[in-house]
Design an enzyme around this catalytic site. Structure first.
Site: not given
Length: 400
Positions: A292, A296, A305
């Site tokens: 990805r 998200h 992160y």
């Protein structure tokens, strides 16, 4: 909701010996090494766009033997236009036109390859990110945006395109797909069902239950997992000890890991899995190993992160650039083709903007319709209360 698995937590020190603790540490290290090792997967096009023949892809290559140069251009067009639509939707959310958006950036090959493997009579159960599969099923892209704008609960009839409404609850669509596939088998049809989900959803109990029922009832369903490496902010090594596709073995059906950035390999493996289902050989788990590239959803900040080096490494495996390189190297397309497609994508982006901004506000009272087929006293009471609440604002305005 995705939670950290017990296996991923630091083990408690029990009354066992230091030797046992050391063995546990060694096992954890081995598991971590297995997770971080270069994955063995089915690949037909390298990141540089070269066609390859390997022992891993020998079984699957015949399933794309019929693909012509025109077909490859079509797959490329699908990915480019899907990415353009997705990018426009992200921009619209940033401009306040949508409440939320889940981008598919980087996952175009997995979705277009698997989507184009389907027959018209096959049935699709998506999550909320399968914009490319929706494109392949003939769903107008603007219909996907009504729910994210808050004007409907999904703007298409699932039975028109055999493409179910988007599912927000993580993993539940795998159960829906399994039940539908069980019905297909009992009806004696030779169609297949495909369920999409992510690596995070694979940690959900619904998915495990779906695997169990599909295996026991030999259901004609393909479980297509897009492993994009991150369940929101949770990496795959915190979710599982073995490669995801190997989970299928414990349920008694095959699993295959495919290069999710290789549209040709995704097409081949999905065709293979669907044919197994149609022949009555039961379910298959396909793990599309991809990434990805964006957040998200638009409410997420992946910079908190993820490392820049990781993202850069996956940018080099871009599915669209990969197929473009192959087309250029083989003379399958020229600059006129790419320029024409760029103009087409801009036209699509403009249409999406215009349609979204022209969407009418929903009827405020429509939320109470179709809750029960024959009506319900409690719903009638709530409708009256809400109508009175709205009327109070009109009275206040008139008072001023």
């Amino acid at each position: 909701m995705t939670v950290e698995s017990t296996a991923a937590r630091k083990p408690r020190r029990s009354s066992g010996t230091k030797r046992a603790a050391g063995a546990t540490s060694a096992a954890q290290a081995a598991a971590a090494t297995a997770q971080n090792a270069e994955p063995q997967l089915v690949q037909l096009l390298t990141p540089e766009g070269d066609r390859v023949e390997t022992a891993e892809n020998a079984e699957f290559a015949p399933f794309v033997a019929d693909i012509t140069t025109e077909d490859l251009r079509g797959l490329y067009r699908d990915m480019v236009l899907t990415r353009r639509f997705d990018g426009e939707a992200t921009s619209l959310q940033r401009q306040g036109e949508l409440g939320l958006w889940a981008s598919l950036l980087g996952q175009e090959a997995a979705q277009i390859g698997s989507g184009r493997a389907l027959r018209d009579d096959d049935y699709v159960f998506p999550t909320y990110r399968e914009h490319g599969v929706a494109w392949c099923r003939g769903v107008d892209p603007t219909n996907l945006l009504g729910m994210f704008r808050g004007v409907n609960h999904g703007g298409w009839d699932p039975n028109t395109n055999n493409f179910h409404l988007y599912t927000i609850v993580i993993g539940s669509q795998t159960l829906h797909a399994t039940g539908y596939a069980m019905g297909v088998a009992k009806d004696g049809a030779d169609s297949a069902v495909i369920a999409y989900f992510g690596d995070g959803a694979s940690s959900q109990g619904d998915v495990a239950e779906a695997f169990t029922f599909a295996a026991v009832y030999n259901s004609p369903v393909v479980f297509f997992c897009q492993n994009n490496q991150w369940a929101i902010s949770e990496p795959t090594e915190r979710q599982m000890r073995v490669p995801l596709y190997q989970r299928a073995q414990g349920f008694g059906f095959p699993g295959v890991r495919v290069d999710g950035n290789d549209v040709l390999a995704c097409l081949a493996v999905t065709r293979w899995a669907l044919e197994r289902a149609r022949r009555g050989e039961g379910p298959t788990l396909v793990e599309a190993f991809t990434y990805r590239m964006g957040a998200h959803t638009t409410s997420d900040d992946p910079t908190k992160y993820r490392r820049d080096e990781e993202t850069a490494a996956w940018e080099a495996k871009d599915p669209i650039l990969r197929l473009k390189a192959h087309l250029l190297a083989t003379g399958g397309a020229d600059e006129a083709f790419f320029e024409g497609l760029e103009a087409e994508s801009e036209t699509l982006g403009k249409r999406v903007r215009e349609v979204v901004r022209a969407m009418p506000d929903p009827d405020t009272m429509a939320i109470f319709e179709n809750v029960y087929a024959d009506g319900h006293a409690l719903v009638d009471e709530e409708r009256a209360q809400f109508a009175a609440y709205l009327a109070s604002f009109e009275s206040a305005e008139e008072g001023h």
